[in-house]
Scaffold this active site. Structure first.
Site, PDB file in Angstrom:
ATOM      1  N   ASP A  47      11.107 -23.554  -4.508  1.00 59.51           N
ATOM      2  CA  ASP A  47      10.561 -23.377  -6.011  1.00 59.51           C
ATOM      3  C   ASP A  47      11.168 -22.123  -6.648  1.00 59.51           C
ATOM      4  OD1 ASP A  47       8.444 -24.523  -7.898  1.00 59.51           O
ATOM      5  OD2 ASP A  47       8.281 -22.289  -8.115  1.00 59.51           O
ATOM      6  N   TYR A  52      12.441 -15.708 -12.602  1.00 62.77           N
ATOM      7  CA  TYR A  52      12.426 -15.096 -11.213  1.00 62.77           C
ATOM      8  C   TYR A  52      13.839 -14.219 -10.940  1.00 62.77           C
ATOM      9  CZ  TYR A  52       8.774 -18.351 -10.297  1.00 62.77           C
ATOM     10  OH  TYR A  52       7.447 -19.205 -10.496  1.00 62.77           O
ATOM     11  N   LYS A  77      12.663 -23.751 -13.559  1.00 63.78           N
ATOM     12  CA  LYS A  77      11.946 -23.920 -14.884  1.00 63.78           C
ATOM     13  C   LYS A  77      12.655 -23.262 -15.925  1.00 63.78           C
ATOM     14  CE  LYS A  77       8.171 -23.107 -11.530  1.00 63.78           C
ATOM     15  NZ  LYS A  77       8.670 -21.896 -10.592  1.00 63.78           N
ATOM     16  N   HIS A 110       7.726 -24.103 -17.980  1.00 54.34           N
ATOM     17  CA  HIS A 110       7.242 -22.934 -17.126  1.00 54.34           C
ATOM     18  C   HIS A 110       5.827 -22.517 -17.641  1.00 54.34           C
ATOM     19  CE1 HIS A 110       8.065 -19.330 -14.252  1.00 54.34           C
ATOM     20  NE2 HIS A 110       6.818 -19.602 -14.219  1.00 54.34           N
TER      21      HIS A 110
HETATM   22  P1  NDP Z   1       1.034 -16.959  -3.028  1.00 54.27           P
HETATM   23  O1  NDP Z   1      -0.132 -17.453  -2.835  1.00 54.27           O
HETATM   24  O2  NDP Z   1       2.185 -17.932  -2.317  1.00 54.27           O
HETATM   25  O3  NDP Z   1       1.261 -15.521  -2.083  1.00 54.27           O
HETATM   26  C1  NDP Z   1       2.328 -14.839  -1.703  1.00 54.27           C
HETATM   27  C2  NDP Z   1       2.116 -13.352  -1.008  1.00 54.27           C
HETATM   28  O4  NDP Z   1       1.381 -13.693   0.039  1.00 54.27           O
HETATM   29  C3  NDP Z   1       2.953 -12.582  -0.824  1.00 54.27           C
HETATM   30  O5  NDP Z   1       2.871 -11.194  -0.950  1.00 54.27           O
HETATM   31  C4  NDP Z   1       3.270 -12.837   0.628  1.00 54.27           C
HETATM   32  O6  NDP Z   1       4.118 -11.446   1.199  1.00 54.27           O
HETATM   33  C5  NDP Z   1       1.967 -12.947   1.110  1.00 54.27           C
HETATM   34  N1  NDP Z   1       2.005 -13.961   2.222  1.00 54.27           N
HETATM   35  C6  NDP Z   1       2.647 -15.202   2.443  1.00 54.27           C
HETATM   36  N2  NDP Z   1       2.211 -15.660   3.612  1.00 54.27           N
HETATM   37  C7  NDP Z   1       1.435 -14.936   4.116  1.00 54.27           C
HETATM   38  C8  NDP Z   1       0.621 -15.205   5.447  1.00 54.27           C
HETATM   39  N3  NDP Z   1       0.919 -16.227   6.393  1.00 54.27           N
HETATM   40  N4  NDP Z   1      -0.242 -14.144   5.714  1.00 54.27           N
HETATM   41  C9  NDP Z   1      -0.358 -13.103   4.883  1.00 54.27           C
HETATM   42  N5  NDP Z   1       0.197 -12.812   3.696  1.00 54.27           N
HETATM   43  C10 NDP Z   1       1.161 -13.830   3.338  1.00 54.27           C
HETATM   44  O7  NDP Z   1       1.684 -16.312  -4.266  1.00 54.27           O
HETATM   45  P2  NDP Z   1       2.771 -16.788  -5.496  1.00 54.27           P
HETATM   46  O8  NDP Z   1       2.444 -16.175  -6.539  1.00 54.27           O
HETATM   47  O9  NDP Z   1       3.861 -16.216  -4.845  1.00 54.27           O
HETATM   48  O10 NDP Z   1       2.711 -18.197  -5.427  1.00 54.27           O
HETATM   49  C11 NDP Z   1       3.697 -19.210  -4.712  1.00 54.27           C
HETATM   50  C12 NDP Z   1       4.958 -19.712  -5.407  1.00 54.27           C
HETATM   51  O11 NDP Z   1       4.457 -20.329  -6.705  1.00 54.27           O
HETATM   52  C13 NDP Z   1       5.742 -18.619  -5.975  1.00 54.27           C
HETATM   53  O12 NDP Z   1       6.733 -17.847  -5.483  1.00 54.27           O
HETATM   54  C14 NDP Z   1       6.411 -19.326  -7.224  1.00 54.27           C
HETATM   55  O13 NDP Z   1       7.583 -20.041  -6.478  1.00 54.27           O
HETATM   56  C15 NDP Z   1       5.405 -20.256  -7.593  1.00 54.27           C
HETATM   57  N6  NDP Z   1       4.709 -19.659  -8.810  1.00 54.27           N
HETATM   58  C16 NDP Z   1       4.520 -20.428 -10.065  1.00 54.27           C
HETATM   59  C17 NDP Z   1       4.159 -19.845 -11.068  1.00 54.27           C
HETATM   60  C18 NDP Z   1       4.149 -20.708 -12.443  1.00 54.27           C
HETATM   61  O14 NDP Z   1       3.921 -20.051 -13.455  1.00 54.27           O
HETATM   62  N7  NDP Z   1       4.531 -21.929 -12.474  1.00 54.27           N
HETATM   63  C19 NDP Z   1       3.272 -18.673 -11.136  1.00 54.27           C
HETATM   64  C20 NDP Z   1       3.194 -17.796  -9.936  1.00 54.27           C
HETATM   65  C21 NDP Z   1       3.721 -18.537  -8.748  1.00 54.27           C
HETATM   66  P3  NDP Z   1       5.340 -11.553   1.752  1.00 54.27           P
HETATM   67  O15 NDP Z   1       6.387 -12.258   0.912  1.00 54.27           O
HETATM   68  O16 NDP Z   1       5.637  -9.884   1.787  1.00 54.27           O
HETATM   69  O17 NDP Z   1       5.412 -11.953   3.161  1.00 54.27           O
END
Ligand code: NDP
Length: 277
Positions: A47, A52, A77, A110
């Site tokens: 995704d 991004y 998006k 988006h």
């Molecule tokens: P998430 O809830 O997926 O959390 C991501 C964060 O959690 C990162 O800081 C990551 O750190 C950390 N993390 C991931 N896995 C673990 C784990 N197993 N244990 C501890 N920490 C962990 O947040 P997102 O906001 O990134 O949402 C996911 C995806 O959704 C986005 O990447 C994007 O593709 C989409 N999105 C879409 C939006 C929209 O408006 N349509 C808005 C926001 C997100 P690290 O990377 O350092 O491991």
């Protein structure tokens, strides 16, 4: 069910239940490496978004992985300042070019930007009819946005990608999507690791010998929600994929649902719609 299991969208196109999110993954080596690890670990769904700025890295990773293009479900998006009919068509062309692909599997609006979102949707309909996106959908649409769209369009969005975790259940929106054949998809399913320090989550995780992340992602799946956790760390990408060897009980699902306090991490869609409109 396993990491490559899919669910059919309302047009028959199948989407894997679990994907890798790449929001805030740095363009370049960081994103490319994360996507390559994910594909190596068996993920088949990525995704991204024009916003991004890492579509190019996603495309590179897919090529480098050796996994066939048609085996991976790729979502991107259209960003807010490219909404409108002509603007969205041009933005889609740029996204395809950045990705190095002829088609995407899912193209999303988006955010539901005021005065623009219906024209943007018309552009997505054209893209869909031309076969350049296998499915089209929306993101951050509330019930009133979906009702408006239904009045003006014959194509029901295949997906509504929204912020979704136990602290923001939005039951009415979840039910609306299910009832109208719109697949609910969870962004920030892990609360970006910000809200999950919670005794209920910890107790359930301990009972299953699973992590907080695994409990929250399993909760998505048992709600029928596609989920796209983000990480740039191999061990976490792997951890977030190990969701198929345990099941939450009805009682545990209810306890997690009861954590709902309408708390958002990201913007409120109505505010975003006005600010960027
Ligand atoms: P998430 O809830 O997926 O959390 C991501 C964060 O959690 C990162 O800081 C990551 O750190 C950390 N993390 C991931 N896995 C673990 C784990 N197993 N244990 C501890 N920490 C962990 O947040 P997102 O906001 O990134 O949402 C996911 C995806 O959704 C986005 O990447 C994007 O593709 C989409 N999105 C879409 C939006 C929209 O408006 N349509 C808005 C926001 C997100 P690290 O990377 O350092 O491991």
């Amino acid at each position: 069910m396993n990491l490559q299991s899919k669910v059919a969208l309302n047009n028959g196109v199948e989407i894997p239940w679990v994907g890798l999110g790449v929001f805030q993954s740095e363009p370049g080596p960081e994103t490319q490496q994360a996507v390559e690890w994910a594909l190596e670990l068996g993920y088949r769904h990525i995704d991204t978004a024009a916003f991004y700025q890492n579509e190019e890295s996603v495309g590179r990773a897919l090529k480098a992985s050796g996994v066939r293009r048609d085996e991976v479900f790729v979502t991107t998006k259209v960003w807010n300042n490219n909404q409108g009919y002509d603007e969205a068509l041009a933005a889609f062309d740029r996204s395809l070019k950045n990705l190095g692909m002829d088609t995407v599997d899912l193209y999303l609006v988006h955010w539901p930007i005021e005065k623009k979102r219906l024209q943007t949707w018309k552009a997505l309909e054209k893209i869909y009819e031309e076969g350049r996106a296998r499915a089209i959908g929306v993101s951050n649409f509330l019930v009133h946005h979906l009702e408006e769209l239904a009045e003006h369009s014959g194509i029901v969005p295949a997906v509504n990608q929204v912020e979704f975790h136990p602290f923001l259940l939005q039951k009415e929106l979840l039910d609306y999507d299910h009832e109208h054949g719109i697949r609910h998809e969870a962004w920030s399913p892990l609360t970006r690791a910000r809200l999950w320090d919670d005794p209920v989550i910890d107790r359930i995780a301990a009972a299953h010998e699973k992590s907080r992340a695994q409990v929250l992602l399993r909760w998505d799946l048992q709600h029928g929600v596609v989920t796209i956790p983000k990480s740039v760390h191999r061990d976490r990408i792997e951890e977030n994929s190990k969701l198929f060897d345990f099941e939450l009980t009805d009682g545990e699902m209810a306890q997690l649902d009861a954590l709902d306090r309408s708390e958002r991490i990201g913007p409120d869609p109505d505010q975003m719609a006005r600010q960027s409109g």
